[in-house]
Design an enzyme around this catalytic site. Structure first.
Site, PDB file in Angstrom:
ATOM      1  N   LYS A  46     -32.014 -54.010  29.318  1.00  0.00           N
ATOM      2  CA  LYS A  46     -32.134 -54.027  27.863  1.00  0.00           C
ATOM      3  C   LYS A  46     -32.411 -52.625  27.333  1.00  0.00           C
ATOM      4  O   LYS A  46     -33.077 -51.818  27.981  1.00  0.00           O
ATOM      5  CB  LYS A  46     -33.260 -54.975  27.439  1.00  0.00           C
ATOM      6  CG  LYS A  46     -33.409 -55.120  25.923  1.00  0.00           C
ATOM      7  CD  LYS A  46     -34.394 -56.219  25.565  1.00  0.00           C
ATOM      8  CE  LYS A  46     -34.655 -56.274  24.058  1.00  0.00           C
ATOM      9  NZ  LYS A  46     -33.421 -56.525  23.286  1.00  0.00           N
ATOM     10  N   SER A  71     -31.274 -62.132  16.805  1.00  0.00           N
ATOM     11  CA  SER A  71     -31.889 -60.982  16.166  1.00  0.00           C
ATOM     12  C   SER A  71     -33.217 -60.724  16.867  1.00  0.00           C
ATOM     13  O   SER A  71     -34.291 -60.867  16.282  1.00  0.00           O
ATOM     14  CB  SER A  71     -32.098 -61.237  14.666  1.00  0.00           C
ATOM     15  OG  SER A  71     -32.647 -60.089  14.039  1.00  0.00           O
ATOM     16  N   GLY A  73     -34.201 -57.912  18.013  1.00  0.00           N
ATOM     17  CA  GLY A  73     -34.741 -56.587  17.741  1.00  0.00           C
ATOM     18  C   GLY A  73     -34.836 -55.859  19.070  1.00  0.00           C
ATOM     19  O   GLY A  73     -34.669 -56.447  20.144  1.00  0.00           O
ATOM     20  N   CYS A 131     -27.419 -49.232  16.503  1.00  0.00           N
ATOM     21  CA  CYS A 131     -28.721 -49.505  15.885  1.00  0.00           C
ATOM     22  C   CYS A 131     -28.887 -48.666  14.627  1.00  0.00           C
ATOM     23  O   CYS A 131     -28.230 -47.636  14.443  1.00  0.00           O
ATOM     24  CB  CYS A 131     -29.844 -49.246  16.877  1.00  0.00           C
ATOM     25  SG  CYS A 131     -29.893 -47.586  17.556  1.00  0.00           S
ATOM     26  N   LYS A 166     -21.824 -47.010  22.728  1.00  0.00           N
ATOM     27  CA  LYS A 166     -21.685 -48.430  22.410  1.00  0.00           C
ATOM     28  C   LYS A 166     -21.361 -48.571  20.930  1.00  0.00           C
ATOM     29  O   LYS A 166     -22.221 -48.384  20.068  1.00  0.00           O
ATOM     30  CB  LYS A 166     -22.956 -49.206  22.769  1.00  0.00           C
ATOM     31  CG  LYS A 166     -22.783 -50.718  22.640  1.00  0.00           C
ATOM     32  CD  LYS A 166     -23.941 -51.466  23.277  1.00  0.00           C
ATOM     33  CE  LYS A 166     -23.680 -52.971  23.301  1.00  0.00           C
ATOM     34  NZ  LYS A 166     -24.752 -53.707  23.997  1.00  0.00           N
ATOM     35  N   THR A 194     -22.461 -56.681  18.904  1.00  0.00           N
ATOM     36  CA  THR A 194     -22.259 -57.963  18.222  1.00  0.00           C
ATOM     37  C   THR A 194     -21.823 -57.796  16.769  1.00  0.00           C
ATOM     38  O   THR A 194     -22.059 -56.761  16.143  1.00  0.00           O
ATOM     39  CB  THR A 194     -23.556 -58.791  18.259  1.00  0.00           C
ATOM     40  OG1 THR A 194     -24.638 -57.980  17.759  1.00  0.00           O
ATOM     41  CG2 THR A 194     -23.868 -59.241  19.662  1.00  0.00           C
ATOM     42  N   GLY A 218     -20.619 -64.615  21.846  1.00  0.00           N
ATOM     43  CA  GLY A 218     -20.089 -65.849  22.405  1.00  0.00           C
ATOM     44  C   GLY A 218     -18.577 -65.905  22.301  1.00  0.00           C
ATOM     45  O   GLY A 218     -17.929 -64.991  21.780  1.00  0.00           O
ATOM     46  N   THR A 267     -23.529 -63.516  26.723  1.00  0.00           N
ATOM     47  CA  THR A 267     -23.857 -64.902  26.407  1.00  0.00           C
ATOM     48  C   THR A 267     -23.573 -65.860  27.566  1.00  0.00           C
ATOM     49  O   THR A 267     -24.344 -66.794  27.809  1.00  0.00           O
ATOM     50  CB  THR A 267     -23.081 -65.353  25.155  1.00  0.00           C
ATOM     51  OG1 THR A 267     -23.444 -64.499  24.058  1.00  0.00           O
ATOM     52  CG2 THR A 267     -23.405 -66.784  24.784  1.00  0.00           C
TER      53      THR A 267
END
Length: 305
Positions: A46, A71, A73, A131, A166, A194, A218, A267
């Site tokens: 992560k 979400s 965070g 982000c 990313k 996402t 997903g 996912t």
């Protein structure tokens, strides 16, 4: 004599034994009870922040038709913990370690990258430019081509490890951002994070996510990501890591054929803990059936004539 299958992928100086890796935020050390980490192409924990963060208010996850919104965070124990505990934990495996970094400013990205990117057990950095930029009115770094280029340049000045940008799908032209990342010196591109989404409980008329909006992932997002991979592959020669909606080997192959060199699985692992090794076996079966002995022959092999 049966020919050996070559599933090795090269991204800059990064060598992956196969193209399968976890998506950041959908992978943790507890998964070692379900799969062999050494069999993955790379490990992507992560995203880490400089200081500890509690994450967003609850509820943080909701299910939607053919997907989910989250979400969380950037819930994080901070840089010091990451250096002392997280890196050694994942460095124990043979798969390369890709550290995902999230920061509030370009300077902070550079500062963190200098520390993490020069650790001997870190093989590459994934820069989460999706982000918010707190110095740019909260707009994600990856929504602005100039900011993207300067951010990648700033990080490239402080570390020699491969840099994976990313990208966010929440832009008008992802090609422009991809080109900016390339100009800044990115080694590869992650397409993509996402999609911004929202869901409402009609009985209470309240958002299903505490933060109101969140990231949609997903199987429902896969066609959007496949399209973006193809578009990005048409404007840059940088390796692409496809991410978004992969549930099986066929999904991963779609992204590879569209132009991705590797893929990240998110996912699906929540639903099937063995999703990543299962997807790799499905890819190998496909290669055998089609007499393709090098995975690289499939990258960008889409026929459009």
């Amino acid at each position: 004599m049966i020919a050996q299958l070559n599933t090795e992928i090269v991204i800059g100086s990064l060598k992956l034994k196969n193209p399968i890796m976890p998506a950041s935020g959908a992978f943790g050390p507890e998964m070692k009870d379900a799969i062999d980490f050494n069999e993955l192409g790379a490990l992507v924990p992560k995203s880490i922040t400089r200081l500890p963060q509690p994450g967003n208010r609850t509820p943080r996850v909701c299910e939607t038709t053919a997907g989910m919104i989250n979400s969380i965070g950037i819930q994080s124990k901070g840089l010091d913990y990451y250096m002392k505990y997280t890196i050694p934990e994942f460095a124990a495996y043979s798969a390369p370690l890709i550290s995902s970094i999230s920061a509030d400013s370009v300077d902070e990205f550079a500062e963190m990258s200098e520390v993490i990117g020069n650790h001997p057990d870190v093989d590459a950095l994934e820069l989460n430019i999706s982000c918010p930029n707190l110095k740019g009115n909260g707009e994600a770094f990856g929504m602005n081509a100039e900011v993207t280029e300067s951010l990648i340049q700033a990080v490239k000045n402080v570390t020699d490890v491969p840099l994976i940008a990313k990208l966010t799908p929440n832009v008008t032209s992802i090609q422009d951002i991809a080109l900016a990342a390339e100009a800044g010196g990115a080694t590869a591109l992650n397409v993509a994070n996402t999609l911004l989404a929202m869901a409402i409980d009609t009985e209470s008329r309240r958002p299903l996510i505490g933060n109101i909006m969140g990231g949609f992932s997903g199987p429902a997002v896969k066609p959007v990501i496949v399209r973006m991979i193809y578009q990005v592959s048409q404007v840059t020669n940088l390796p692409i890591i496809g991410c978004g909606g992969i549930m099986n080997g066929k999904d991963a192959l779609e992204m590879i054929i569209a132009g991705a060199s590797a893929v990240q699985v998110g996912t699906a692992s929540f639903i099937y803990p063995t999703a990543m090794p299962d997807i790799l076996e499905e890819i190998k079966d496909y290669m055998k059936r089609h007499a393709i002995y090098d995975i690289n022959e499939l990258v960008g092999s889409i026929q459009v004539d």
